[in-house]
Enzyme design. Structure first.
Site, PDB file in Angstrom:
ATOM      1  N   ARG A  37       8.120 -13.053  -5.055  1.00  0.00           N
ATOM      2  CA  ARG A  37       8.110 -12.077  -3.946  1.00  0.00           C
ATOM      3  C   ARG A  37       9.466 -12.097  -3.221  1.00  0.00           C
ATOM      4  NH1 ARG A  37       6.076  -7.958  -3.493  1.00  0.00           N
ATOM      5  NH2 ARG A  37       5.141  -7.842  -1.435  1.00  0.00           N
ATOM      6  N   ASP A  55       4.293 -20.204   1.396  1.00  0.00           N
ATOM      7  CA  ASP A  55       2.958 -19.658   1.656  1.00  0.00           C
ATOM      8  C   ASP A  55       2.484 -20.176   3.015  1.00  0.00           C
ATOM      9  OD1 ASP A  55       0.268 -19.092   1.805  1.00  0.00           O
ATOM     10  OD2 ASP A  55      -0.081 -19.422  -0.335  1.00  0.00           O
ATOM     11  N   ASN A  81       5.024 -12.127  12.224  1.00  0.00           N
ATOM     12  CA  ASN A  81       4.409 -10.889  11.741  1.00  0.00           C
ATOM     13  C   ASN A  81       3.388 -11.122  10.626  1.00  0.00           C
ATOM     14  OD1 ASN A  81       4.634  -7.791  10.927  1.00  0.00           O
ATOM     15  ND2 ASN A  81       5.040  -8.988   9.075  1.00  0.00           N
ATOM     16  N   TYR A 153     -10.693 -12.287  12.052  1.00  0.00           N
ATOM     17  CA  TYR A 153      -9.393 -11.657  12.308  1.00  0.00           C
ATOM     18  C   TYR A 153      -9.199 -11.427  13.813  1.00  0.00           C
ATOM     19  CZ  TYR A 153      -5.711  -8.068  12.228  1.00  0.00           C
ATOM     20  OH  TYR A 153      -4.561  -7.345  12.456  1.00  0.00           O
ATOM     21  N   LYS A 157      -6.164 -12.836  16.245  1.00  0.00           N
ATOM     22  CA  LYS A 157      -5.237 -11.952  16.960  1.00  0.00           C
ATOM     23  C   LYS A 157      -5.306 -12.223  18.467  1.00  0.00           C
ATOM     24  CE  LYS A 157      -3.214 -10.976  13.791  1.00  0.00           C
ATOM     25  NZ  LYS A 157      -1.754 -10.882  13.548  1.00  0.00           N
ATOM     26  N   VAL A 184      -2.386   1.324  11.322  1.00  0.00           N
ATOM     27  CA  VAL A 184      -1.483   2.150  10.511  1.00  0.00           C
ATOM     28  C   VAL A 184      -1.625   1.834   9.015  1.00  0.00           C
ATOM     29  CG1 VAL A 184       0.195   2.571  12.333  1.00  0.00           C
ATOM     30  CG2 VAL A 184       0.376   0.485  10.955  1.00  0.00           C
ATOM     31  N   THR A 186      -0.595   0.502   6.230  1.00  0.00           N
ATOM     32  CA  THR A 186       0.065  -0.492   5.384  1.00  0.00           C
ATOM     33  C   THR A 186      -0.982  -1.018   4.410  1.00  0.00           C
ATOM     34  OG1 THR A 186      -0.587  -2.196   6.912  1.00  0.00           O
ATOM     35  CG2 THR A 186       1.588  -1.205   7.287  1.00  0.00           C
TER      36      THR A 186
HETATM   37  N1  LIG Z   1      -1.524  -2.419   9.689  1.00  0.00           N
HETATM   38  C1  LIG Z   1      -2.270  -2.331  10.784  1.00  0.00           C
HETATM   39  O1  LIG Z   1      -3.013  -1.341  10.994  1.00  0.00           O
HETATM   40  C2  LIG Z   1      -2.204  -3.394  11.832  1.00  0.00           C
HETATM   41  C3  LIG Z   1      -2.959  -3.223  13.002  1.00  0.00           C
HETATM   42  C4  LIG Z   1      -2.903  -4.190  13.995  1.00  0.00           C
HETATM   43  C5  LIG Z   1      -2.108  -5.307  13.827  1.00  0.00           C
HETATM   44  N2  LIG Z   1      -1.393  -5.459  12.672  1.00  0.00           N
HETATM   45  C6  LIG Z   1      -0.577  -6.680  12.533  1.00  0.00           C
HETATM   46  O2  LIG Z   1       0.726  -6.342  12.085  1.00  0.00           O
HETATM   47  C7  LIG Z   1       1.248  -7.420  11.276  1.00  0.00           C
HETATM   48  C8  LIG Z   1       1.777  -6.864   9.973  1.00  0.00           C
HETATM   49  O3  LIG Z   1       0.706  -6.252   9.288  1.00  0.00           O
HETATM   50  P1  LIG Z   1       0.931  -5.275   8.062  1.00  0.00           P
HETATM   51  O4  LIG Z   1       0.012  -4.148   8.275  1.00  0.00           O
HETATM   52  O5  LIG Z   1       2.385  -5.031   7.848  1.00  0.00           O
HETATM   53  O6  LIG Z   1       0.346  -6.177   6.881  1.00  0.00           O
HETATM   54  P2  LIG Z   1       0.669  -6.151   5.302  1.00  0.00           P
HETATM   55  O7  LIG Z   1       1.157  -4.831   4.912  1.00  0.00           O
HETATM   56  O8  LIG Z   1      -0.545  -6.713   4.659  1.00  0.00           O
HETATM   57  O9  LIG Z   1       1.881  -7.205   5.187  1.00  0.00           O
HETATM   58  C9  LIG Z   1       1.649  -8.554   5.483  1.00  0.00           C
HETATM   59  C10 LIG Z   1       2.871  -9.365   5.160  1.00  0.00           C
HETATM   60  O10 LIG Z   1       2.527 -10.747   5.297  1.00  0.00           O
HETATM   61  C11 LIG Z   1       2.774 -11.400   4.047  1.00  0.00           C
HETATM   62  N3  LIG Z   1       1.818 -12.468   3.771  1.00  0.00           N
HETATM   63  C12 LIG Z   1       0.482 -12.324   3.602  1.00  0.00           C
HETATM   64  N4  LIG Z   1      -0.063 -13.520   3.298  1.00  0.00           N
HETATM   65  C13 LIG Z   1       0.956 -14.418   3.280  1.00  0.00           C
HETATM   66  C14 LIG Z   1       1.019 -15.810   3.039  1.00  0.00           C
HETATM   67  N5  LIG Z   1      -0.068 -16.534   2.740  1.00  0.00           N
HETATM   68  N6  LIG Z   1       2.212 -16.417   3.115  1.00  0.00           N
HETATM   69  C15 LIG Z   1       3.314 -15.704   3.399  1.00  0.00           C
HETATM   70  N7  LIG Z   1       3.324 -14.388   3.637  1.00  0.00           N
HETATM   71  C16 LIG Z   1       2.143 -13.748   3.582  1.00  0.00           C
HETATM   72  C17 LIG Z   1       2.638 -10.309   3.015  1.00  0.00           C
HETATM   73  O11 LIG Z   1       3.229 -10.734   1.798  1.00  0.00           O
HETATM   74  P3  LIG Z   1       2.865  -9.984   0.380  1.00  0.00           P
HETATM   75  O12 LIG Z   1       3.636  -8.714   0.441  1.00  0.00           O
HETATM   76  O13 LIG Z   1       3.323 -10.927  -0.648  1.00  0.00           O
HETATM   77  O14 LIG Z   1       1.378  -9.766   0.404  1.00  0.00           O
HETATM   78  C18 LIG Z   1       3.349  -9.171   3.724  1.00  0.00           C
HETATM   79  O15 LIG Z   1       4.756  -9.337   3.685  1.00  0.00           O
HETATM   80  C19 LIG Z   1       0.111  -8.415  11.119  1.00  0.00           C
HETATM   81  O16 LIG Z   1       0.292  -9.472  12.021  1.00  0.00           O
HETATM   82  C20 LIG Z   1      -1.134  -7.629  11.489  1.00  0.00           C
HETATM   83  O17 LIG Z   1      -2.162  -8.447  12.003  1.00  0.00           O
HETATM   84  C21 LIG Z   1      -1.418  -4.542  11.673  1.00  0.00           C
END
Ligand SMILES: NC(=O)c1ccc[n+]([C@@H]2O[C@H](COP(=O)([O-])OP(=O)(O)OC[C@H]3O[C@@H](n4cnc5c(N)ncnc54)[C@H](OP(=O)(O)O)[C@@H]3O)[C@@H](O)[C@H]2O)c1
Length: 257
Positions: A37, A55, A81, A153, A157, A184, A186
């Site tokens: 990655r 990890d 993040n 979760y 948070k 959003v 993602t």
């Molecule tokens: N998206 C939403 O709607 C939303 C809403 C509220 C809050 N948030 C918060 O925003 C933040 C980012 O979310 P996102 O939507 O961007 O999530 P995402 O698209 O799932 O990305 C998560 C990131 O964390 C990495 N990750 C996951 N497990 C890991 C592990 N065990 N060790 C190291 N890295 C790891 C992932 O790596 P890989 O690419 O290898 O999987 C990816 O780079 C989070 O804290 C989430 O709680 C998101």
């Protein structure tokens, strides 16, 4: 020009924040879960200074992430993040005997906060779901409750806001804040998430680097660059300290005073 470390920046909002910061002329260190990655991530954003590997569901690997970051020198800001989402269908147990969501979303940012040389600013990604978090902090490891991925979760948070506010209270001179990015599309949010993806990475970059006086505050909670009221229990110093004590006990890593 600032130097920023972003966890979980191989994809999603972490990568988007990194891209924006690089466009603005800042120096960014990325993070990925493993070396494959990491290679993919460096290719996505070749202008990033480097990619730290580990990890974050593993306490040992998270400690090594902190070591790698410290070897790179000092940082102006750290953005916590990386996270696991709300859809884990069962309690996944990590090598440390923790639930995966707790390990990644609560324990890892605690360890990195404690072990990375203190930056000027720290930003914790939370979620609107923190409002459903269990303020009793009972059974944090989910050893006794029937599993609910969404509740697990929400709890973590809530913990992220507690961490942000505890650091703001304890570390004078460090700006420590939390935010919700909106729901959003993602990988975590899912393709039908309704909120504006183009706004979802901006508040964390603003809190990390902006000279806007509104961004140079501490112990606040934001949504789209505006202060928002978090769950009142996040302001309770005794709950904050209870979480820090738990994290310290489970990890063997104390929070420097
Ligand atoms: N998206 C939403 O709607 C939303 C809403 C509220 C809050 N948030 C918060 O925003 C933040 C980012 O979310 P996102 O939507 O961007 O999530 P995402 O698209 O799932 O990305 C998560 C990131 O964390 C990495 N990750 C996951 N497990 C890991 C592990 N065990 N060790 C190291 N890295 C790891 C992932 O790596 P890989 O690419 O290898 O999987 C990816 O780079 C989070 O804290 C989430 O709680 C998101």
């Amino acid at each position: 020009m600032a130097r920023i470390f972003i966890t979980g920046s191989s994809d999603g909002l972490g990568l988007m924040a990194a891209e924006l910061l690089v466009q603005q002329g800042h120096v960014v260190v990325l993070h990925a879960r493993n070396s494959q990655r990491a290679d993919e991530t460096q290719n996505k954003l070749p202008a990033a200074e480097s990619v730290v590997v580990g990890d974050l569901a593993s306490i040992a690997q998270t400690r090594r992430v902190a070591d790698q970051v410290n070897k790179l020198g000092s940082f102006d800001a750290v953005i916590h993040n990386a996270a696991a989402g709300y859809r884990e269908p069962k309690r996944i147990v990590t090598e440390d005997g923790l639930s995966h969501v707790l390990a990644l979303n609560t324990i890892a940012p605690y360890i990195l906060t404690a072990l990375i040389a203190r930056p000027k600013r720290i930003v914790y990604l939370s979620s609107a779901l923190h409002g459903d978090g269990d303020a009793s902090l009972k059974d944090l490891t989910w050893a006794h409750r029937p599993w609910s991925g969404r509740q697990a979760y929400s709890d973590t948070k809530f913990h992220d806001v507690l961490l942000a506010f505890a650091i703001a209270r304890r570390w004078q001179g460090v700006l420590s804040n939390a935010l919700e990015p909106g729901w959003v599309p993602t990988k975590m949010g899912g393709s039908s998430a309704p909120d504006d993806l183009d706004q979802a990475h901006r508040t964390q970059t603003w809190l990390a680097v902006s000279s806007d006086p509104a961004a140079q505050v501490s112990g606040e909670y934001f949504y789209h660059m505006k202060k928002r009221d978090p769950l009142p229990a996040t302001r309770d110093a005794s709950i904050q300290d209870q979480l820090l004590d738990f994290c310290s006990r489970v990890t063997g890593v104390g929070l420097p005073s």
